[in-house]
Enzyme design. Structure first.
Site, short mmCIF file in Angstrom:
data_model
loop_
_atom_site.label_atom_id
_atom_site.label_comp_id
_atom_site.label_asym_id
_atom_site.label_seq_id
_atom_site.Cartn_x
_atom_site.Cartn_y
_atom_site.Cartn_z
N GLY A 48 1.19 -1.43 0.06
CA GLY A 48 -0.03 -0.01 0.48
C GLY A 48 1.00 1.54 0.22
O GLY A 48 0.47 2.11 -0.82
N CYS A 49 2.50 1.71 0.71
CA CYS A 49 2.97 2.25 0.57
C CYS A 49 3.22 2.41 -0.31
O CYS A 49 3.35 4.20 -0.57
CB CYS A 49 4.19 2.33 2.10
SG CYS A 49 3.01 2.08 3.16
N THR A 50 4.10 1.39 -1.23
CA THR A 50 4.67 1.80 -2.64
C THR A 50 3.34 2.27 -3.11
O THR A 50 3.73 3.03 -3.91
CB THR A 50 5.04 0.42 -2.80
OG1 THR A 50 6.03 -0.19 -2.25
CG2 THR A 50 5.50 1.01 -4.20
#
Length: 195
Positions: A48-50
């Site tokens: 998700g962060c990527t």
């Protein structure tokens, strides 16, 4: 409607943290006269962060709104500098990614935990060109919502800036010698709508 975050409507705190190269990077909201987006995320390199980080990277490169507003995007996570460097290089991120390993920025921005306290929260702040926090989105699981949230706010900030610029360029007419304001000259007849 802005969130109920305690910083909304208040001056955004300045922060200094190491960037992906280990150099101190200082964010001073309002200093450059452009909007700033600070997005706090749980973990560099996670799925998700990527996705979120790459959405901001792509928006800076491809979306006219992001170019016109000259918005500064800054990503912040608790990861150490070495991990931030690998993340920035692998994903070819074009904006500062800062290491908040001791939590000082999270504390300054009142960013807590998400997912019942199991992970650091994913929170994005929109700060206007004067350095005031206009809104915050706290959505740990919904990484896609953050770009949409920022786009909506940049549209609103751009409209506000345009309206303010028009007000300074075309102020209300000054009163005439008789004390009444002169009516502006019109070149086209008034048009009325009919049903």
């Amino acid at each position: 409607m802005p969130s109920s975050h305690p910083l909304v409507g208040k001056p955004a705190p300045a922060i200094s943290l190491p960037d992906a190269n280990g150099n101190t990077f200082t964010v001073t909201p309002g200093a450059n006269g452009v909007p700033i987006v600070l997005f706090f995320y749980p973990k560099s390199g996670s799925f998700g962060c990527t996705k979120e980080a790459c959405q901001f990277r792509d928006a800076l490169a491809e979306k006219d709104l992001f170019k016109r507003t000259k918005v500064e995007i800054v990503g912040i996570s608790p990861d150490p500098v070495e991990k931030q460097k690998a993340f920035v290089e692998k994903e070819k991120l074009t904006y500062p990614v800062l290491s908040d390993s001791n939590g000082e920025a999270r504390k300054a921005y009142s960013v807590g935990k998400g997912l019942l306290g199991f992970v650091d929260a994913r929170v994005t702040f929109v700060i206007d060109s004067k350095g005031v926090v206009r809104d915050a989105l706290d959505a740990t699981m919904n990484y896609n919502a953050h770009l949409k949230f920022v786009t909506k706010w940049l549209d609103k900030l751009e409209a506000e800036d345009k309206k303010a610029a028009e007000a300074t360029i075309d102020p209300a007419p000054a009163p005439a010698a008789g004390g009444e304001a002169e009516a502006p000259a019109t070149t086209a007849p008034a048009v009325t709508a009919s049903a």
